[in-house]
Design a protein around this motif. Sequence first.
Motif, PDB file in Angstrom:
ATOM      1  N   GLN A 138       0.827  -1.202   0.000  1.00 30.26           N
ATOM      2  CA  GLN A 138       0.000   0.000   0.000  1.00 30.26           C
ATOM      3  C   GLN A 138       0.865   1.257   0.000  1.00 30.26           C
ATOM      4  O   GLN A 138       0.568   2.239  -0.710  1.00 30.26           O
ATOM      5  CB  GLN A 138      -0.924  -0.006   1.217  1.00 30.26           C
ATOM      6  CG  GLN A 138      -2.003  -1.078   1.165  1.00 30.26           C
ATOM      7  CD  GLN A 138      -2.820  -1.148   2.433  1.00 30.26           C
ATOM      8  OE1 GLN A 138      -2.483  -0.519   3.450  1.00 30.26           O
ATOM      9  NE2 GLN A 138      -3.920  -1.900   2.391  1.00 30.26           N
ATOM     10  N   GLN A 174      -8.148   9.619  -7.449  1.00 30.47           N
ATOM     11  CA  GLN A 174      -9.252   8.695  -7.202  1.00 30.47           C
ATOM     12  C   GLN A 174      -8.722   7.379  -6.607  1.00 30.47           C
ATOM     13  O   GLN A 174      -9.364   6.784  -5.740  1.00 30.47           O
ATOM     14  CB  GLN A 174     -10.013   8.434  -8.496  1.00 30.47           C
ATOM     15  CG  GLN A 174     -11.368   7.796  -8.284  1.00 30.47           C
ATOM     16  CD  GLN A 174     -12.191   7.790  -9.559  1.00 30.47           C
ATOM     17  OE1 GLN A 174     -11.706   8.131 -10.633  1.00 30.47           O
ATOM     18  NE2 GLN A 174     -13.457   7.441  -9.429  1.00 30.47           N
ATOM     19  N   ARG A 175      -7.574   6.929  -7.065  1.00 31.86           N
ATOM     20  CA  ARG A 175      -6.965   5.710  -6.494  1.00 31.86           C
ATOM     21  C   ARG A 175      -6.618   5.918  -5.025  1.00 31.86           C
ATOM     22  O   ARG A 175      -6.725   4.995  -4.212  1.00 31.86           O
ATOM     23  CB  ARG A 175      -5.700   5.349  -7.269  1.00 31.86           C
ATOM     24  CG  ARG A 175      -5.966   4.750  -8.639  1.00 31.86           C
ATOM     25  CD  ARG A 175      -4.665   4.500  -9.361  1.00 31.86           C
ATOM     26  NE  ARG A 175      -4.869   3.869 -10.650  1.00 31.86           N
ATOM     27  CZ  ARG A 175      -3.892   3.650 -11.544  1.00 31.86           C
ATOM     28  NH1 ARG A 175      -2.650   4.065 -11.275  1.00 31.86           N
ATOM     29  NH2 ARG A 175      -4.164   3.054 -12.676  1.00 31.86           N
ATOM     30  N   GLY A 177      -8.258   7.728  -3.024  1.00 30.09           N
ATOM     31  CA  GLY A 177      -9.485   7.952  -2.273  1.00 30.09           C
ATOM     32  C   GLY A 177      -9.850   9.404  -2.107  1.00 30.09           C
ATOM     33  O   GLY A 177     -10.770   9.740  -1.333  1.00 30.09           O
ATOM     34  N   ASP A 178      -9.149  10.288  -2.821  1.00 28.33           N
ATOM     35  CA  ASP A 178      -9.451  11.723  -2.742  1.00 28.33           C
ATOM     36  C   ASP A 178     -10.401  12.066  -3.885  1.00 28.33           C
ATOM     37  O   ASP A 178      -9.978  12.521  -4.967  1.00 28.33           O
ATOM     38  CB  ASP A 178      -8.156  12.528  -2.836  1.00 28.33           C
ATOM     39  CG  ASP A 178      -8.361  14.004  -2.498  1.00 28.33           C
ATOM     40  OD1 ASP A 178      -9.534  14.416  -2.336  1.00 28.33           O
ATOM     41  OD2 ASP A 178      -7.356  14.736  -2.416  1.00 28.33           O
ATOM     42  N   ALA A 179     -11.721  11.863  -3.660  1.00 23.64           N
ATOM     43  CA  ALA A 179     -12.713  12.066  -4.725  1.00 23.64           C
ATOM     44  C   ALA A 179     -12.835  13.534  -5.111  1.00 23.64           C
ATOM     45  O   ALA A 179     -13.042  13.867  -6.299  1.00 23.64           O
ATOM     46  CB  ALA A 179     -14.064  11.530  -4.270  1.00 23.64           C
ATOM     47  N   ALA A 206     -16.903   9.338  -9.114  1.00 23.69           N
ATOM     48  CA  ALA A 206     -16.438  10.116  -7.969  1.00 23.69           C
ATOM     49  C   ALA A 206     -17.593  10.869  -7.316  1.00 23.69           C
ATOM     50  O   ALA A 206     -17.698  10.935  -6.080  1.00 23.69           O
ATOM     51  CB  ALA A 206     -15.341  11.081  -8.413  1.00 23.69           C
ATOM     52  N   THR A 209     -19.663   8.553  -5.120  1.00 25.73           N
ATOM     53  CA  THR A 209     -19.065   8.231  -3.808  1.00 25.73           C
ATOM     54  C   THR A 209     -19.266   9.372  -2.823  1.00 25.73           C
ATOM     55  O   THR A 209     -19.279   9.152  -1.605  1.00 25.73           O
ATOM     56  CB  THR A 209     -17.555   7.947  -3.965  1.00 25.73           C
ATOM     57  OG1 THR A 209     -16.912   9.085  -4.541  1.00 25.73           O
ATOM     58  CG2 THR A 209     -17.328   6.728  -4.846  1.00 25.73           C
ATOM     59  N   GLN A 254     -19.284   1.524  -1.307  1.00 30.08           N
ATOM     60  CA  GLN A 254     -17.827   1.591  -1.402  1.00 30.08           C
ATOM     61  C   GLN A 254     -17.230   0.319  -2.011  1.00 30.08           C
ATOM     62  O   GLN A 254     -16.298   0.370  -2.781  1.00 30.08           O
ATOM     63  CB  GLN A 254     -17.217   1.827   0.000  1.00 30.08           C
ATOM     64  CG  GLN A 254     -15.723   2.098   0.004  1.00 30.08           C
ATOM     65  CD  GLN A 254     -15.381   3.429  -0.631  1.00 30.08           C
ATOM     66  OE1 GLN A 254     -16.238   4.311  -0.716  1.00 30.08           O
ATOM     67  NE2 GLN A 254     -14.158   3.563  -1.099  1.00 30.08           N
ATOM     68  N   LYS A 257     -17.893   0.085  -6.026  1.00 27.54           N
ATOM     69  CA  LYS A 257     -17.532   1.212  -6.883  1.00 27.54           C
ATOM     70  C   LYS A 257     -17.046   0.714  -8.239  1.00 27.54           C
ATOM     71  O   LYS A 257     -16.304  -0.263  -8.318  1.00 27.54           O
ATOM     72  CB  LYS A 257     -16.447   2.062  -6.231  1.00 27.54           C
ATOM     73  CG  LYS A 257     -16.956   2.919  -5.089  1.00 27.54           C
ATOM     74  CD  LYS A 257     -15.933   3.933  -4.654  1.00 27.54           C
ATOM     75  CE  LYS A 257     -14.681   3.271  -4.158  1.00 27.54           C
ATOM     76  NZ  LYS A 257     -13.722   4.271  -3.653  1.00 27.54           N
TER      77      LYS A 257
END
Length: 266
Positions: A138, A174-175, A177-179, A206, A209, A254, A257
């Motif tokens: 990660q 987006q990967r 998690g910052d939409a 996006a 979400t 989630q 998605k």
Amino acid sequence: MEDRRLNSEDMPSRRSQELLEWGAMGFTVVLAGAAAATQQAILSAIAPLPLSLAVGLNLVSRKKLDDKFQALIAQKDAQIAELVASQGQQQSELGNLILALGQVGDRLEDVQQQVMQLNQGARDLHDYTRILDTEQKQIEEVLDCLRQIEKNTQVIQVDPSHAKAYYNRGLTHQRLGDAEAAILDYSEAIRINENYAKAYHNRGVARSTLGDRKGAVEDLRTAAKLFFEKGDISSYERARDLAKRIHEVGSIEQDEKEVPLEILFS
């Protein structure tokens, strides 16, 4: 006459001789009687001797037998005592052996518990190592995304009208998690290229979400239209079905998605 005188003269001597002979005979008889009496007395005296002797010999024999029997008893007692002592020693050794076996059993239980603890520790270490590997992946993915963001940012600084750089940076956000950041970059890419179907598609995801149902459905329907016009039927169907689901359900969960198309095509 002379002969008579001689005979008369010889008479005393004959009588004396006869008396002497009778006396001797009587003395002999007396002696014989005395001898007989003495012999009987001696025999009477010595008659009990064989019985006494037998009794004495019997006593002596019994004494010897008693001594032998007592010696045999003492020998047997010694053997019994030795046997008892040997059995006692054996029982003591057996008790020590049982105690030692008990200690070995306790030690074995301790070893088994230690082995179980080691196995549990090994499993925990394996799980922890797997967690670290996941976290490392990660972290590596985040670092890669940050490098991609930096790379696309440099491209945008050089060419602010580079729609692909905005799209790629929005995809990276987006990967991560910052939409919100992703929506801003997708919007810039659409501003530069109003027919950017992938940008509409991913901006719709996006917005979903973030709970923007209306905006998500509009973007996905626009993306479906553009894909259809380009002849990309599979992407058209994908965007259409996703818009329909969001319209019916309200939002994308989630774990459901939609994967950005750029990832599918790369």
